[in-house]
Design a protein around this motif. Structure first.
Motif, PDB file in Angstrom:
ATOM      1  N   LEU A 171     -41.511 -29.791   8.177  1.00 34.21           N
ATOM      2  CA  LEU A 171     -42.416 -31.061   7.845  1.00 34.21           C
ATOM      3  C   LEU A 171     -41.749 -32.099   7.881  1.00 34.21           C
ATOM      4  N   VAL A 172     -40.371 -32.505   7.910  1.00 35.20           N
ATOM      5  CA  VAL A 172     -38.806 -33.053   7.250  1.00 35.20           C
ATOM      6  C   VAL A 172     -38.714 -33.502   9.035  1.00 35.20           C
ATOM      7  N   SER A 173     -39.314 -32.662   9.996  1.00 36.85           N
ATOM      8  CA  SER A 173     -38.697 -33.044  11.389  1.00 36.85           C
ATOM      9  C   SER A 173     -40.094 -33.514  12.106  1.00 36.85           C
ATOM     10  N   GLU A 174     -41.490 -33.633  11.697  1.00 38.66           N
ATOM     11  CA  GLU A 174     -42.252 -33.514  12.208  1.00 38.66           C
ATOM     12  C   GLU A 174     -42.787 -35.681  11.819  1.00 38.66           C
ATOM     13  N   SER A 175     -41.689 -35.506  11.037  1.00 41.13           N
ATOM     14  CA  SER A 175     -42.803 -36.870  10.585  1.00 41.13           C
ATOM     15  C   SER A 175     -41.129 -37.892  10.343  1.00 41.13           C
ATOM     16  N   GLY A 176     -39.927 -37.284  11.243  1.00 38.30           N
ATOM     17  CA  GLY A 176     -39.626 -38.303  11.410  1.00 38.30           C
ATOM     18  C   GLY A 176     -38.517 -38.884   9.883  1.00 38.30           C
ATOM     19  N   CYS A 177     -38.395 -38.125   9.527  1.00 42.54           N
ATOM     20  CA  CYS A 177     -37.472 -37.536   8.557  1.00 42.54           C
ATOM     21  C   CYS A 177     -36.053 -37.107   8.753  1.00 42.54           C
ATOM     22  N   GLY A 178     -34.872 -37.403   7.848  1.00 41.22           N
ATOM     23  CA  GLY A 178     -34.285 -36.366   8.221  1.00 41.22           C
ATOM     24  C   GLY A 178     -33.356 -35.641   6.634  1.00 41.22           C
ATOM     25  N   PHE A 179     -32.467 -35.026   6.291  1.00 40.25           N
ATOM     26  CA  PHE A 179     -31.718 -34.136   5.547  1.00 40.25           C
ATOM     27  C   PHE A 179     -30.427 -35.084   5.900  1.00 40.25           C
ATOM     28  N   GLY A 180     -29.955 -35.266   4.896  1.00 39.11           N
ATOM     29  CA  GLY A 180     -28.855 -35.253   4.148  1.00 39.11           C
ATOM     30  C   GLY A 180     -28.132 -34.761   2.951  1.00 39.11           C
ATOM     31  N   ASP A 181     -26.883 -34.585   2.907  1.00 39.16           N
ATOM     32  CA  ASP A 181     -25.707 -34.055   1.551  1.00 39.16           C
ATOM     33  C   ASP A 181     -25.992 -35.524   0.518  1.00 39.16           C
ATOM     34  N   GLY A 182     -26.325 -34.605  -0.461  1.00 41.11           N
ATOM     35  CA  GLY A 182     -26.169 -35.701  -2.061  1.00 41.11           C
ATOM     36  C   GLY A 182     -25.358 -35.026  -2.882  1.00 41.11           C
ATOM     37  N   SER A 183     -24.265 -34.131  -2.454  1.00 38.31           N
ATOM     38  CA  SER A 183     -23.935 -33.159  -3.480  1.00 38.31           C
ATOM     39  C   SER A 183     -22.804 -34.287  -4.010  1.00 38.31           C
ATOM     40  N   GLY A 184     -22.494 -35.557  -3.858  1.00 37.39           N
ATOM     41  CA  GLY A 184     -22.187 -36.498  -4.526  1.00 37.39           C
ATOM     42  C   GLY A 184     -22.210 -36.999  -6.098  1.00 37.39           C
ATOM     43  N   HIS A 185     -23.260 -35.890  -5.826  1.00 32.23           N
ATOM     44  CA  HIS A 185     -24.118 -36.648  -7.378  1.00 32.23           C
ATOM     45  C   HIS A 185     -24.479 -35.385  -8.195  1.00 32.23           C
ATOM     46  N   GLY A 186     -24.163 -34.122  -7.888  1.00 34.91           N
ATOM     47  CA  GLY A 186     -24.082 -32.540  -8.350  1.00 34.91           C
ATOM     48  C   GLY A 186     -24.892 -31.882  -6.735  1.00 34.91           C
ATOM     49  N   ASP A 187     -25.726 -30.624  -7.829  1.00 32.07           N
ATOM     50  CA  ASP A 187     -25.770 -30.079  -6.362  1.00 32.07           C
ATOM     51  C   ASP A 187     -27.267 -30.061  -5.804  1.00 32.07           C
ATOM     52  N   LEU A 188     -27.374 -31.901  -4.847  1.00 32.94           N
ATOM     53  CA  LEU A 188     -28.118 -32.103  -4.203  1.00 32.94           C
ATOM     54  C   LEU A 188     -28.720 -32.746  -2.714  1.00 32.94           C
ATOM     55  N   LEU A 189     -30.007 -32.175  -2.470  1.00 33.49           N
ATOM     56  CA  LEU A 189     -29.844 -32.828  -0.876  1.00 33.49           C
ATOM     57  C   LEU A 189     -30.429 -34.558  -1.063  1.00 33.49           C
ATOM     58  N   LEU A 190     -30.374 -34.704   0.242  1.00 32.83           N
ATOM     59  CA  LEU A 190     -31.773 -36.153   0.586  1.00 32.83           C
ATOM     60  C   LEU A 190     -32.189 -35.340   1.378  1.00 32.83           C
ATOM     61  N   VAL A 191     -33.294 -36.374   1.558  1.00 31.28           N
ATOM     62  CA  VAL A 191     -34.293 -36.904   2.912  1.00 31.28           C
ATOM     63  C   VAL A 191     -33.786 -38.366   2.399  1.00 31.28           C
ATOM     64  N   GLU A 192     -33.578 -38.842   4.340  1.00 26.71           N
ATOM     65  CA  GLU A 192     -33.369 -40.052   4.769  1.00 26.71           C
ATOM     66  C   GLU A 192     -34.748 -40.434   5.199  1.00 26.71           C
ATOM     67  N   ALA A 193     -34.797 -41.968   6.510  1.00 23.09           N
ATOM     68  CA  ALA A 193     -35.605 -42.024   6.535  1.00 23.09           C
ATOM     69  C   ALA A 193     -35.776 -43.292   7.508  1.00 23.09           C
ATOM     70  N   PRO A 194     -36.102 -43.939   8.739  1.00 17.95           N
ATOM     71  CA  PRO A 194     -36.194 -45.215   8.820  1.00 17.95           C
ATOM     72  C   PRO A 194     -36.755 -46.133   7.831  1.00 17.95           C
ATOM     73  N   SER A 195     -37.982 -45.530   8.214  1.00 20.00           N
ATOM     74  CA  SER A 195     -39.068 -46.307   6.788  1.00 20.00           C
ATOM     75  C   SER A 195     -39.907 -45.602   5.326  1.00 20.00           C
ATOM     76  N   ILE A 196     -40.052 -46.658   4.725  1.00 17.93           N
ATOM     77  CA  ILE A 196     -40.710 -45.566   3.299  1.00 17.93           C
ATOM     78  C   ILE A 196     -42.502 -44.440   4.055  1.00 17.93           C
ATOM     79  N   THR A 197     -43.019 -45.910   5.465  1.00 15.04           N
ATOM     80  CA  THR A 197     -44.168 -44.942   6.140  1.00 15.04           C
ATOM     81  C   THR A 197     -43.292 -43.149   6.301  1.00 15.04           C
ATOM     82  N   ASN A 198     -42.222 -43.110   6.529  1.00 17.31           N
ATOM     83  CA  ASN A 198     -42.219 -41.959   7.126  1.00 17.31           C
ATOM     84  C   ASN A 198     -41.849 -41.083   5.908  1.00 17.31           C
ATOM     85  N   LEU A 199     -41.902 -41.211   4.929  1.00 14.84           N
ATOM     86  CA  LEU A 199     -41.895 -40.642   3.575  1.00 14.84           C
ATOM     87  C   LEU A 199     -42.629 -40.148   3.101  1.00 14.84           C
TER      88      LEU A 199
END
Length: 214
Positions: A171-199
């Motif tokens: 679903l992340v791929s199909e929507s034009g989003c990507g994963f990232g490492d948010g572990s600097g704030h705990g055991d977290l992932l992040l989803v990022e995108a070029p626009s809120i439209t993708n999110l």
């Protein structure tokens, strides 16, 4: 117009990033992950998430139609989120006195119920969608046209089990989003995108897939 940035995203399964739900003793009324101004929204129902997303899309369409620049988008979105008419672009009310945005913004008095459950436009729907499938949303930012924005791109940070991340990956791929490492704030992932439209698209896909499998 809804702002869009040039961002290379990686939609592949984020190997090597911590994947677990936060321990109960590390979650309090301000959530999890060393953030300020956040709160726990875990346990959202599918119906609740769908309501937030539908309202978010409605408001995003209104702001998209009203804004012609990134700066205007920022001003109008901020006014909507905060119920702050003074944040609207100069002359906005005079130019379109019947705008639905003016009704949403209100007169500046404290609201009984915050717009989008108090979250920002473009990330509220995904935050609640993730919560509805058992993730723990920790923080989010639509990214702002100012030096005070804590994220330079739209992002949602969350905790999730490995099986859930596998479920999310296509679903992340199909929507034009990507994963990232948010572990600097705990055991977290992040989803990022070029626009809120993708999110918002990702949020729709999450809720649609969850509904099909229920």
């Amino acid at each position: 117009m809804i702002p869009r940035i040039d961002l290379q995203v990686d939609p592949s399964f984020p190997a090597g990033v911590p994947m677990r739900m936060p321990p109960e003793d590390e979650v309090d009324e301000e959530g999890y992950g060393y953030f300020r101004g956040v709160w726990d929204i875990s346990g959202t129902s599918h119906a609740e998430a769908l309501t937030v997303l539908e309202e978010e899309r409605r408001i995003a369409d209104l702001v998209d139609q009203a804004a012609t620049t990134r700066e205007e988008f920022e001003a109008i979105a901020t006014a909507v989120e905060d119920g702050a008419p003074d944040s609207l672009p100069a002359g906005f009310a005079d130019k379109d006195p019947n705008s639905e945005i003016l009704e949403i913004v209100g007169d500046g008095d404290d609201r009984d119920v915050p717009v989008l459950e108090g979250l920002e436009l473009g990330v509220a729907g995904l935050s609640h969608a993730l919560s509805s499938i058992g993730c723990f949303p920790a923080a989010s930012c639509r990214s702002h046209a100012s030096e005070h924005s804590w994220s330079d791109r739209p992002v949602v940070l969350f905790a999730a089990e490995r099986t859930t991340v596998h479920w999310l990956t296509p679903l992340v791929s199909e929507s034009g989003c990507g994963f990232g490492d948010g572990s600097g704030h705990g055991d977290l992932l992040l989803v990022e995108a070029p626009s809120i439209t993708n999110l918002m698209d990702l949020a729709s896909r999450v809720l649609a897939k969850a509904a099909r499998q229920s």
